[in-house]
Every structure is written in structure tokens, then in C-alpha cells.
Design an enzyme around this catalytic site. Structure first.
Site, short mmCIF file in Angstrom:
data_model
loop_
_atom_site.label_atom_id
_atom_site.label_comp_id
_atom_site.label_asym_id
_atom_site.label_seq_id
_atom_site.Cartn_x
_atom_site.Cartn_y
_atom_site.Cartn_z
N ARG A 108 -10.21 -5.74 -2.28
CA ARG A 108 -8.96 -6.22 -1.70
C ARG A 108 -9.31 -7.37 -0.77
O ARG A 108 -10.05 -7.18 0.21
CB ARG A 108 -8.25 -5.11 -0.93
CG ARG A 108 -6.95 -5.56 -0.23
CD ARG A 108 -6.37 -4.41 0.57
NE ARG A 108 -5.23 -4.82 1.36
CZ ARG A 108 -3.96 -4.75 0.96
NH1 ARG A 108 -3.68 -4.28 -0.26
NH2 ARG A 108 -2.97 -5.14 1.74
N HIS A 135 -1.36 -8.54 -7.43
CA HIS A 135 -1.43 -7.20 -6.83
C HIS A 135 -1.05 -6.17 -7.91
O HIS A 135 -0.01 -5.50 -7.82
CB HIS A 135 -0.48 -7.12 -5.63
CG HIS A 135 -0.75 -5.98 -4.71
ND1 HIS A 135 -1.76 -5.05 -4.91
CD2 HIS A 135 -0.12 -5.59 -3.56
CE1 HIS A 135 -1.74 -4.18 -3.93
NE2 HIS A 135 -0.76 -4.47 -3.10
N GLN A 138 -0.18 -2.29 -7.26
CA GLN A 138 1.15 -2.10 -6.66
C GLN A 138 2.23 -2.11 -7.73
O GLN A 138 3.16 -1.29 -7.71
CB GLN A 138 1.43 -3.20 -5.63
CG GLN A 138 2.82 -3.13 -5.01
CD GLN A 138 3.05 -1.88 -4.19
OE1 GLN A 138 2.27 -1.58 -3.29
NE2 GLN A 138 4.12 -1.14 -4.48
N ASP A 231 9.64 -8.50 -0.15
CA ASP A 231 8.32 -8.39 0.49
C ASP A 231 8.40 -9.16 1.80
O ASP A 231 9.37 -9.89 2.06
CB ASP A 231 7.25 -8.98 -0.44
CG ASP A 231 5.83 -8.70 0.01
OD1 ASP A 231 5.65 -7.92 0.97
OD2 ASP A 231 4.89 -9.27 -0.57
N CYS A 272 7.00 -3.29 -1.16
CA CYS A 272 5.60 -2.85 -1.26
C CYS A 272 5.02 -2.40 0.07
O CYS A 272 3.96 -1.75 0.08
CB CYS A 272 4.75 -3.95 -1.89
SG CYS A 272 4.81 -5.53 -1.01
N ARG A 317 1.45 4.92 -5.35
CA ARG A 317 0.21 4.17 -5.35
C ARG A 317 -0.97 5.10 -5.67
O ARG A 317 -1.90 4.72 -6.38
CB ARG A 317 -0.04 3.50 -3.98
CG ARG A 317 0.92 2.41 -3.57
CD ARG A 317 0.89 1.19 -4.48
NE ARG A 317 -0.44 0.62 -4.64
CZ ARG A 317 -1.08 -0.12 -3.73
NH1 ARG A 317 -0.51 -0.38 -2.56
NH2 ARG A 317 -2.27 -0.63 -3.98
#
Length: 331
Positions: A108, A135, A138, A231, A272, A317
Site C-alpha cells: 500500500r 485500489h 476496495q 470519496d 471507501c 474488505r
């Protein structure tokens, strides 16, 4: 139908077919049901898993750790100050060292090229926990959440509102194109995604029955949405752009007026996370006071509503990340 994904890296959903993504979602649901039933797993028993974090995280870090441990794996967190990645040691050298010690590597961080280089040289599956470009873990959780709420994915109208060129807007566009969702980005023109990616996604969408559209109209752009997604307005590493983004994105705030403009009483809201839906954090208070605002990308009223599924999405997740690890390095 099971697919053999053993040894595969998971860097972007562009690398996977619709059928392979469906397999991962089905596996995730099965693993979720298994966990809910209290069944202890062993599909990652004996597997050592490196978790490299250039960027801090709540959901990604915790999801990988819990997912690994649920199935008997052994995760090792490696923060940016714990290893020499990109400092005293090249990415390629780090990859070759970690690949001799670990069975899989999560990354990440910032540059997407870093996760690609880790995958190229490590010799083990590498999973993208977030880069500036994509991503994908996600989006798997998002797709699972949508399927849980509607029972299907094809034909769902997924509308993303806000910064249309960030990693979430990009990855949702790929996921929608692959899986047959109608995807709309509603964003000021200054923040529209790269044309090359839009073109590639539209080519993919032609095969799945999906549509990809982009609009700068925050009223008409959300009409008919089944899923309203947003987001944060400023991604990690862009903190100097708060004033500019707030000015650009105020008309794109997800509030109850926007929800009503969808005209859909089956609507769900996704994010997210983390979210600036109130000033309940030190950082939030500082930003809100500095810029004279009370809420940012989503209002507290929407965030805390009955149609907000953000915490189901956050839990998912774990299950989708677990599916990726089990499918690529598990028994």
C-alpha cells in the site's frame, strides 16, 4: 466454477476476467458465511505474508491481518520506517529478498510502478492494497456489498460523485466495466479521469453490456442512481490542495437534496472511508475551521442514514481480501 488463480498477483482488476472476478466474489461470500458460522479456517496455514505500508491505513491493514489469521496465515506488518524499500535498497532487491522469505506480499503506497516492480521481481503473488492509480481490493468489497443489497450486479446504476480522477474513481470504473454495471462519474471537468483509461474501460464495457459516462452536472448526473458513491475530496499526499478542491467540489457534496435527485427509493450510499462527514476528529475540526465549512464530501445525515452501507462495505474488505489471498496462495 472454480478458477485456478494460484501464483497470480492482484494489481488491478484489468488483469482479471469477469468470470474470475465473479469467482473471487463467490469465494468471499463463502468465506464470510464460514466466519459467521464460527468455523476456524486453515487455508493459509503455514503461509507467511508481508504487509508493506508506505501509507497508513485502518481498513486495509486490519483486513489483511484478520483475513490472514482467520485462515491460519502469519502476517508481518512492515511500515515505511521498518524496511529499506526505495531508500538504501532498490524495489527490485527488496522484492527478491522478501520473495525468498514470504509466500505473498501486500503493498500500500504511492507509485503504482512500485507494486508492479514488486510483482515482477519477488517470485510470489503481490496484492495491491492501494496505489495512487488503483485500489482493487476496495472495489471487490464494493461489488460484494452491492450484490448483497440488490442480489445482482449487471445493470446496476453506480454513480461516483467527487474527484473523478483518483484511484477510487478509476478502480470503480474498471470494476463496473468488467461486471456489467452502468457507471457514471459526476465531477467538475478539471477532475475528470484520464481519457486513455476511459477509452480502455469503454472497450471492456462493450463486452459486458455496461455503460461508462462522465458528467459535470451534479443534478442530472445522479438521476436513476442505484448506488451513490463518494470519496474524500483530497487524497493522501495532496493535502496542499484542500482550498482548491473544496471550492471545486462544494456543488458535488452528497447530501439529502442529491439523494432526492436520484429519484430512487432503493438507493444505497457507499464510501471507501475514512470520511469527513463531521468534525469529530482533530484533523476534521482543523480543516473545517480553516476553510469555514461544517461538512465535506458527504453530510452526516446521509452518512448515518438507513441506506448508508459504509460499515457493511468496510467489513467486506476482510472477506474479499481473504478470498484474494486464499485464491492465489492458499490450499
Amino acid at each position: 466454477m472454480a478458477f485456478n488463480l494460484k501464483g497470480r498477483s492482484f494489481l488491478t482488476l484489468l488483469d482479471f476476467t469477469k468470470e474470475e472476478i465473479e469467482y473471487l466474489l463467490t469465494l468471499a461470500q463463502n468465506l464470510k458465511d464460514k466466519k459467521r458460522a464460527g468455523i476456524k479456517g486453515d487455508l493459509l496455514e503455514g503461509k507467511n505474508i508481508a504487509l508493506i505500508f508506505e501509507k497508513p491505513s485502518t481498513r486495509t491493514r486490519c483486513a489483511f491481518v484478520v483475513a490472514a489469521r482467520d485462515e491460519g496465515g502469519m502476517p508481518e506488518y512492515l511500515g515505511k520506517n521498518d524496511i529499506q524499500l526505495g531508500k538504501k535498497e532498490s524495489v527490485a532487491d527488496t522484492a527478491r529478498v522478501l520473495g525468498r522469505m514470504f509466500d505473498g506480499i501486500e503493498f500500500r503506497g504511492f507509485k503504482h510502478e512500485t507494486v508492479e516492480e514488486l510483482a515482477k521481481y519477488s517470485g510470489v503473488p503481490v496484492w495491491n492494497g492501494l496505489t495512487d492509480k488503483y485500489h482493487p481490493t476496495q472495489v471487490l468489497a464494493d461489488l460484494l456489498t452491492i450484490k448483497e443489497n440488490f442480489g445482482y450486479l449487471e445493470g446496476i446504476n453506480l454513480v461516483y460523485v467527487g474527484d473523478g480522477r483518483n484511484n477510487m474513481a478509476n478502480s470503480l470504473m474498471i470494476g463496473a466495466a468488467k461486471m456489467g454495471l452502468n457507471y457514471r462519474i459526476v465531477s467538475p471537468r478539471e477532475l475528470w479521469p484520464e481519457e486513455d483509461l476511459v477509452k480502455e474501460c469503454r472497450e471492456v464495457a462493450a463486452g459486458s453490456g455496461a455503460t461508462i459516462t462522465i458528467s459535470d452536472d451534479p443534478v442530472e448526473g445522479v438521476r436513476g442512481a442505484d448506488v451513490l458513491y463518494t470519496d474524500v475530496w483530497v487524497s493522501m499526499g495532496e493535502e496542499d490542495k484542500f482550498a482548491e478542491r473544496i471550492n471545486l467540489l462544494k456543488p458535488y457534496q452528497v447530501n439529502m437534496e442529491m439523494v432526492k435527485n436520484t429519484g430512487n427509493d432503493r438507493l444505497i450510499f457507499l464510501h471507501c472511508l475514512p470520511s469527513y462527514h463531521n468534525a469529530d476528529t482533530d484533523n476534521g475540526r482543523k480543516i473545517f475551521e480553516e476553510h469555514g465549512i461544517e461538512e465535506m464530501e458527504v453530510t452526516d445525515e446521509v452518512f448515518e442514514s438507513s441506506f448508508s452501507k459504509v460499515f457493511d462495505e468496510a467489513e467486506n474488505r476482510v472477506h474479499t481480501i481473504k478470498a484474494v489471498m486464499v485464491a492465489t496462495i492458499g490450499k
